[in-house]
Design a protein around this motif. Structure first.
Motif, mmCIF file in Angstrom:
data_model
loop_
_atom_site.group_PDB
_atom_site.id
_atom_site.type_symbol
_atom_site.label_atom_id
_atom_site.label_comp_id
_atom_site.label_asym_id
_atom_site.label_seq_id
_atom_site.Cartn_x
_atom_site.Cartn_y
_atom_site.Cartn_z
ATOM 1 N N ALA A 112 0.841 -1.061 -0.073
ATOM 2 C CA ALA A 112 0.022 0.098 0.026
ATOM 3 C C ALA A 112 0.783 1.242 -0.093
ATOM 4 O O ALA A 112 0.293 2.058 -0.871
ATOM 5 C CB ALA A 112 -0.844 0.055 1.259
ATOM 6 N N THR A 151 0.593 4.170 -3.000
ATOM 7 C CA THR A 151 0.688 5.676 -2.364
ATOM 8 C C THR A 151 1.998 6.495 -2.907
ATOM 9 O O THR A 151 1.470 7.578 -3.226
ATOM 10 C CB THR A 151 0.599 5.561 -0.937
ATOM 11 O OG1 THR A 151 -0.543 4.861 -0.377
ATOM 12 C CG2 THR A 151 0.355 7.204 -0.635
ATOM 13 N N GLY A 183 -4.263 3.793 -2.364
ATOM 14 C CA GLY A 183 -3.272 2.675 -2.167
ATOM 15 C C GLY A 183 -3.731 1.795 -1.465
ATOM 16 O O GLY A 183 -3.532 0.583 -1.393
ATOM 17 N N ALA A 184 -4.448 2.247 -0.174
ATOM 18 C CA ALA A 184 -4.964 1.395 0.944
ATOM 19 C C ALA A 184 -5.925 0.563 0.343
ATOM 20 O O ALA A 184 -6.080 -0.799 0.439
ATOM 21 C CB ALA A 184 -5.427 1.996 2.164
ATOM 22 N N PRO A 219 -3.228 7.941 -0.962
ATOM 23 C CA PRO A 219 -3.081 7.333 0.061
ATOM 24 C C PRO A 219 -4.182 6.367 0.305
ATOM 25 O O PRO A 219 -4.246 5.188 0.687
ATOM 26 C CB PRO A 219 -2.845 8.236 1.346
ATOM 27 C CG PRO A 219 -3.411 9.512 0.716
ATOM 28 C CD PRO A 219 -3.158 9.681 -0.686
ATOM 29 N N SER A 278 -0.144 3.886 4.553
ATOM 30 C CA SER A 278 -0.182 4.696 3.309
ATOM 31 C C SER A 278 -0.363 6.132 3.592
ATOM 32 O O SER A 278 0.469 6.909 2.993
ATOM 33 C CB SER A 278 -1.711 4.406 2.681
ATOM 34 O OG SER A 278 -1.950 3.146 2.251
#
Length: 577
Positions: free
Chosen positions: A172, A176, A185-186, A182, A209
């Motif tokens: 993650a 990010t 990404g998570a 972020p 992230s």
């Protein structure tokens, strides 16, 4: 030093009374830091290699434009050959102790990402990208971030289940750092890799992230890969145009992925060493770049140009065709890298072409083509990854505009459902595997007992005589005969041992009937019974088969289920979980 750090962590955990979940948040913070550092090192490596070719150029497309035609052809070819040599070194370092792909290390492994193999593969990707290969750099960035988190966990002797989560945190952090998103990404890790959003895993991944994003923004010279223009307000019937864009992306995204698979199979038929195959892929990219230098690299600069400058539809169609061909050549040759960024590229160009058509028909009622390019990126990504929530949030984080949310959500969801209905394709194999497992579970839950029912040959009526029952017991090696009434409703069983004495006694009561030996309290299954519940009946009964009736209210005998068949179906269902 390691022992001291372990003791310090243990003391801190006892002093502050930290649970495993609290401690995991601390490790996630470190995973975010090391993940961001790994992506920075990879990015600096690309910049250094590009500077060797053209010190004054700022992007690969600019380098390609400045080179003569023969250099455009030669550089990707030589880069492919070098990248192939590095891949050969990676193959020699395979030890079978870990999964080279971080997704496999998270989903089916113990979180162990092999070090040397990952470094060789990342080096190969580095050379491919820096020499003009049409592939994304995010794949190796995420791989290195996951490797860093895996090394951190292994040094600290973290348990395998926690180590897998830590590797997910590193992945993650890599996404990010690559896209400055972020939340997306998570969600990339939880929606695509893990397949579910549970707070026990989502919390540490979010922390990782955020830490990675803060770290990247603190670096001097940092900038997001895409420079998004202000998104216009969408109102009225223009929303319907975005419905059409979602349909277009949903139809073409599976075709794009199938084209990539076809290129892998086509170039894979050439039995040649990896350096030759990757050199061929590079030569094809170089030949395409003679006519269209925009095919070099991951396409960041081209997408930014589409978002900020007017393009003709002829130029957009040309760059789309050449870029897809270059990506097929690079991916098909076996080069290491990601197709996440090329997917965003294709979505942006498709959206821009669609936006030009919409604007040409209704110039006063539609937004500028760049708005459709932005939404096209998200819709095409949602259709290709089967992760619409991640795609929506990624584009939203890139634009930071609420105006984009409604058309983006509409187009992405429509594209996702159409893509899933049209073809069994996805950018990531883990998504396909999870979809197959989900369908298997649903199929087993819906038809599990009905599929297992077999005819019951040992059936007699209530008035069956002892000779009739003797004949059945002699013909079939069973311990029970199923007894039904005139309507076929299950009444119970006759056990072999209950009539054994009468069978041996020649002067015994031969006039007795099946109803006289009937055991009415005998377990029976129903077609809608879950496998686990049916297995419990077998464990209590300890027999080889059990009768199946239509329902407890109307117990018409349908047949029998054998323990062996039930166990096989039960283990298949658990294996798919």
């Amino acid at each position: 030093m390691l022992a001291s750090l372990l003791k310090l962590c243990a003391r801190a955990q006892r002093l502050f009374r930290l649970s495993d979940e609290h401690t995991m948040l601390l490790w996630a913070t470190l995973a975010g830091l090391v993940g961001a550092a790994a992506t920075v090192v990879f990015r600096l490596g690309i910049d250094w290699l590009e500077s060797l070719v053209a010190p004054d150029a700022s992007a690969l497309v600019e380098i390609a434009r400045d080179l003569p035609w023969y250099a455009r052809l030669a550089l990707p070819s030589v880069g492919g050959a070098v990248a192939g040599m590095l891949l050969l070194a990676a193959q020699r370092d395979e030890d079978g102790k870990g999964h080279a792909d971080y997704m496999e290390a998270i989903t089916i492994g113990e979180g162990v990402v092999p070090v040397r193999q990952s470094l060789w593969r990342s080096g190969s990707s580095l050379v491919t990208i820096a020499s003009g290969g049409s592939i994304g750099r995010e794949g190796s960035m995420v791989q290195l971030a996951a490797l860093s988190a895996s090394l951190l966990g292994r040094l600290m002797h973290i348990a395998p289940e926690r180590l897998r989560l830590l590797v997910a945190c590193g992945a993650a952090a890599g996404i990010t750092s690559a896209y400055s998103a972020p939340i997306a990404g998570a969600l990339f890790v939880t929606e695509i890799v893990l397949g579910s959003i549970a707070m026990e895993s989502f919390g540490p991944i979010i922390v990782s992230s955020v830490v990675a994003n803060v770290t990247m923004r603190a670096l001097s010279g940092y900038q997001a890969p895409y420079e998004m223009p202000p998104f216009p307000a969408i109102s009225g019937l223009e929303v319907l145009w975005f419905v059409g864009l979602g349909i277009l992306c949903g139809v073409l995204a599976p075709a794009f992925l199938l084209l990539l698979d076809a290129s892998r199979r086509l170039l894979g038929r050439w039995v040649a060493p990896l350096p030759w195959r990757l050199a061929l892929g590079g030569a094809l990219v170089g030949a395409l770049s003679i006519q269209a230098p925009q095919v070099w690299g991951n396409g960041y600069s081209v997408v930014n140009a589409i978002l900020h400058q007017p393009w003709t539809w002829q130029a957009l169609v040309a760059v789309l065709v050449f870029k897809v061909a270059a990506t097929c050549a690079t991916v098909g040759s076996g080069a290491v890298g990601g197709i996440f960024t090329p997917t965003l590229f294709v979505g942006a160009v498709l959206g821009a072409i669609y936006g030009l058509a919409a604007h040409a028909h209704l110039p006063l009622a539609t937004s500028a083509p760049f708005a459709y390019a932005v939404v096209g990126m998200g819709a095409f990504l949602a259709a290709a990854t089967h992760a619409p929530l991640m795609a929506i949030l990624m584009i939203f984080e890139m634009t930071l505009s609420y105006q984009v949310v409604l058309p983006l959500m509409l187009a992405s969801v429509i594209a996702y459902f159409i893509a899933r209905a049209l073809a069994e394709t996805s950018m990531y194999e883990v998504t396909l595997r999870r979809n197959r497992q989900r369908r298997d579970r649903l199929r087993l839950k819906a038809t599990q007992m009905r599929e297992l029912v077999r005819p019951a040959d040992t059936i007699l009526g209530l008035d069956a005589s002892i000779p009739d029952m003797t004949r059945v017991f002699l013909e079939y090696p069973v311990k029970y005969i199923y007894i039904v009434d005139a309507a076929g409703w299950f009444q119970g069983v006759v056990a072999l041992k209950d009539i054994t004495s009468d069978l041996l006694d020649k002067h015994g009561p031969r006039e007795r009937r099946a109803r006289d030996y009937l055991r009415r309290d005998f377990a029976a299954l129903t077609p809608d019974l879950p496998l686990a519940a049916a297995l419990q009946h077998f464990l209590a009964f300890q027999g080889e088969r059990l009768p199946v009736v239509a329902s407890t209210q109307a117990p018409k005998l349908l047949g029998v289920v054998y323990k062996t068949s039930l166990l096989q179906a039960y283990f298949r269902m658990n294996a798919s979980n």
